[in-house]
Write a protein that holds these residues in place. Sequence first.
Motif, PDB file in Angstrom:
ATOM      1  N   CYS A 291      34.677   0.663   4.577  1.00 52.35           N
ATOM      2  CA  CYS A 291      35.089   1.926   5.204  1.00 52.35           C
ATOM      3  C   CYS A 291      36.581   2.196   5.008  1.00 52.35           C
ATOM      4  CB  CYS A 291      34.771   1.870   6.700  1.00 52.35           C
ATOM      5  SG  CYS A 291      35.160   3.405   7.561  1.00 52.35           S
ATOM      6  N   ILE A 292      36.898   3.430   4.588  1.00 42.79           N
ATOM      7  CA  ILE A 292      38.316   3.772   4.424  1.00 42.79           C
ATOM      8  C   ILE A 292      38.831   4.559   5.627  1.00 42.79           C
ATOM      9  CG2 ILE A 292      38.466   3.680   1.937  1.00 42.79           C
ATOM     10  CD1 ILE A 292      37.946   6.612   1.757  1.00 42.79           C
ATOM     11  N   CYS A 294      38.157   7.413   6.785  1.00 44.40           N
ATOM     12  CA  CYS A 294      38.570   8.765   6.400  1.00 44.40           C
ATOM     13  C   CYS A 294      37.981   9.832   7.315  1.00 44.40           C
ATOM     14  CB  CYS A 294      38.132   9.042   4.959  1.00 44.40           C
ATOM     15  SG  CYS A 294      36.326   9.057   4.751  1.00 44.40           S
ATOM     16  N   ASN A 295      36.958   9.469   8.079  1.00 46.14           N
ATOM     17  CA  ASN A 295      36.281  10.403   8.994  1.00 46.14           C
ATOM     18  C   ASN A 295      35.536  11.537   8.298  1.00 46.14           C
ATOM     19  OD1 ASN A 295      37.403   8.806  10.905  1.00 46.14           O
ATOM     20  ND2 ASN A 295      38.486  10.415  12.009  1.00 46.14           N
ATOM     21  N   CYS A 297      32.530  11.378   7.371  1.00 45.50           N
ATOM     22  CA  CYS A 297      31.191  11.384   7.990  1.00 45.50           C
ATOM     23  C   CYS A 297      31.229  12.092   9.338  1.00 45.50           C
ATOM     24  CB  CYS A 297      30.662   9.958   8.131  1.00 45.50           C
ATOM     25  SG  CYS A 297      31.803   8.845   8.957  1.00 45.50           S
ATOM     26  N   SER A 313      32.000   7.512  11.999  1.00 46.79           N
ATOM     27  CA  SER A 313      33.159   6.749  11.504  1.00 46.79           C
ATOM     28  C   SER A 313      33.684   5.815  12.587  1.00 46.79           C
ATOM     29  CB  SER A 313      34.262   7.685  11.004  1.00 46.79           C
ATOM     30  OG  SER A 313      34.551   8.645  11.965  1.00 46.79           O
ATOM     31  N   CYS A 363      29.627   9.942   2.517  1.00 45.40           N
ATOM     32  CA  CYS A 363      30.533   8.775   2.538  1.00 45.40           C
ATOM     33  C   CYS A 363      30.997   8.403   1.131  1.00 45.40           C
ATOM     34  CB  CYS A 363      29.848   7.579   3.188  1.00 45.40           C
ATOM     35  SG  CYS A 363      30.955   6.159   3.215  1.00 45.40           S
ATOM     36  N   PRO A 364      32.300   8.332   0.916  1.00 49.45           N
ATOM     37  CA  PRO A 364      32.801   8.051  -0.433  1.00 49.45           C
ATOM     38  C   PRO A 364      32.646   6.599  -0.861  1.00 49.45           C
ATOM     39  CG  PRO A 364      34.627   8.338   1.098  1.00 49.45           C
ATOM     40  CD  PRO A 364      33.372   8.646   1.862  1.00 49.45           C
ATOM     41  N   ASN A 367      28.639   3.978   2.519  1.00 54.34           N
ATOM     42  CA  ASN A 367      28.219   3.478   3.839  1.00 54.34           C
ATOM     43  C   ASN A 367      27.015   4.257   4.365  1.00 54.34           C
ATOM     44  OD1 ASN A 367      30.183   1.590   3.802  1.00 54.34           O
ATOM     45  ND2 ASN A 367      31.485   2.532   5.346  1.00 54.34           N
TER      46      ASN A 367
HETATM   47  S1  SF4 Z   1      32.821   8.630   5.431  1.00 51.33           S
HETATM   48 FE1  SF4 Z   1      32.422   6.471   4.968  1.00 51.33          FE
HETATM   49  S2  SF4 Z   1      34.442   5.638   4.531  1.00 51.33           S
HETATM   50 FE2  SF4 Z   1      34.808   7.574   5.596  1.00 51.33          FE
HETATM   51  S3  SF4 Z   1      34.945   6.985   7.762  1.00 51.33           S
HETATM   52 FE3  SF4 Z   1      32.807   7.513   7.371  1.00 51.33          FE
HETATM   53  S4  SF4 Z   1      31.828   5.550   6.920  1.00 51.33           S
HETATM   54 FE4  SF4 Z   1      34.044   5.233   6.698  1.00 51.33          FE
END
Ligand code: SF4
Length: 667
Positions: A291-292, A294-295, A297, A313, A363-364, A367
């Motif tokens: 997970c980065i 990044c929010n 999601c 996230s 999700c990039p 995830n």
């Molecule tokens: S989109 Fe993926 S990487 Fe970004 S916060 Fe959500 S779970 Fe983490």
Amino acid sequence: MLTVFEKLLFAVLVLAVIWNGYHAFNRVYRVIRRGQGDFDDANILRRTLAAGLSWLTLKPTWKTRPISSLFHAFIAWGFIFYFLVNFGDVVQGYFPIHFLGTGLVGDIYRLLADLLSVGVLVGMVYFLIRRFLFNAPALTFRPNVKLMERVQAGGVRRDSLIVGLFILFHVGFRFLGESFRVAGEGSADPFQPFASAVAAAWVGFSQNTLIFWQHASWWIALGLILAFVPYFPYTKHFHLIMSGVNFLVKPQRKALGALEPIDFSDESIEQFGAARLEDLPWKHILDAYACIMCNRCQDVCPAYTTGKELSPSALEVNKRYFINAHMADLAADQPSPQPLLDFAISEAAVWACTACGACIEVCPVGNEPMFDILYMRRNQVLMESSFPEQLQTAFSGMERTGNPWKMSASDRMRWAEGLDVPTVAENPDFDLLWWVGCAPAYDMRAQATAKAFARVLKAAGVNFAVLGELESCTGDAARRAGNEYLFFEMAKQNIETLNEAGARRIVATCPHCLHTLGKEYGALGGAYEVIHHTELIAELVATGRLHPRLAADGAITYHDPCYLGRHNGIYDAPRAALTAVAGNFIELNRSRNNSFCCGAGGAQMWKEEEHGDEAVNMNRYQEAAATGAATIAVGCPFCLTMLTDASKQAGAGVAVKDIVELIAESI
Ligand code: SF4
Ligand code: SF4
């Protein structure tokens, strides 16, 4: 080149870091392996290539936030190239050579290193400004979302600052070191345009000063790597590696949200679903490392968007901070000190998920937070018997009468009275089995779609049959609500019925039935070709068996149902069917894989919506109504109900119809 003392010192430091790093990475491995399941190595070569390509091109990142994705790409590509640059710098520190020589290859190498260094610095400055100067709202959580204390106390900001400064200083000093080198060599290097430009600032510095700063830069740049390695697995910068691993190990699902069954005959299983971190599949523990933060999601989550306690996230971030806080114990096989519901997510958030799959799609790093939530629901239902009480009515309806409405099985065909719809007993030589579904069979509004589809099938001369009273709920809602045992029982019964009827090709009037029958029954022994009614309509129109006319009553927009579009990739057929009747078709902003849930998925249809600021169906309806369309077309009976309710509540007179109703009206 380094002095002998420097070479010795660096070698000793490298050995110490390798030792330390080994233990840090080994702990991570041991924590991840606490999770359930094994690695599926099927098609490993193809998957490795695909994962490598996604990792290198950052393909999933480009789906949203184009500007941030671009700056992120500068950093990511720069850092990937820096694996080579750092190695080259060590080689140049030890030997009096130009790494990769002074020919074409060396020139290209220096040019790329120069450009990418500046790219990383620009990208990093962008992200630091975005987070710390502008306090980007996209990077924050609403106060009603459950967060671990460390996260609440600014853990993510602190982590981001440490990683950001590390990158700035590591790459910045490497870049400065090159500028000192260029200045020392006395003439600009055309293959290091940026370093040469900075070198102009060092005119007048003595050779000794330039050499001193070259050495200092070398030590700061590479020393930072050595200092950072043991800390690396604790930071979100670890996603640089773990995202690639995640792409590789992501389960090969038949559809985006296809769940795998529990083997209830295996008596050794003591825990159904996930109560603690180690009950999750190991891939989902790995998610926390990839997970980065990044929010993205969170941005697309219908529950979060409408003010519920759920943030996918936050779930991943909490998992990560929990692991960091208990890394040594978890790696040593100690049980998690707290259940997931104590630190990762609130119970209300677990029940707010619509299982729409948007978090997985966006999700990039690959995830899948939705699955964590559904595994927690399994624990709540199967182990704790703790679930919203309204679900009990749907569960007992499915169990006793084969439908969540709890209506009599003998009433299943009442919608078809007078329509001459053949059952499998009446037409055993059917080409196509029509799986009507509970909503079109029992729900007053959705019955209109069943009637319309019967007309369409007859108009096109399709040789079809329905199961009639033999049909029962597919168990989709039970499964999404965590009642895996009930789903298993229903699926077994349905598979037996379908096999006895000789069903091969099935058309479903509900995307949830389509998904469950086509993508989930296979794991329990039911292999069928299942298509959606809009796919059949598109096929019938294309082959000239159906001749709809263009409808003239205003513009039509289309809401992509989650389980038709995102989960099963069916985007074009509904549009093809619609454009046969819609003179003026308006695409919604949030369409196709970016569609926004109607609010009924994930068994929400059968329970009260969790507390929030807004109802999910109103949010979606308002978007559709704002297009000015006279009709919102759908392809799912649940979307039909949710958007019809929203339309009534809004009182704006926008019609909501299933595509098949529009087709039936036009033939
Ligand atoms: S989109 Fe993926 S990487 Fe970004 S916060 Fe959500 S779970 Fe983490
Ligand atoms: S599946 Fe949908 S509702 Fe559930 S967490 Fe993901 S985005 Fe939110």
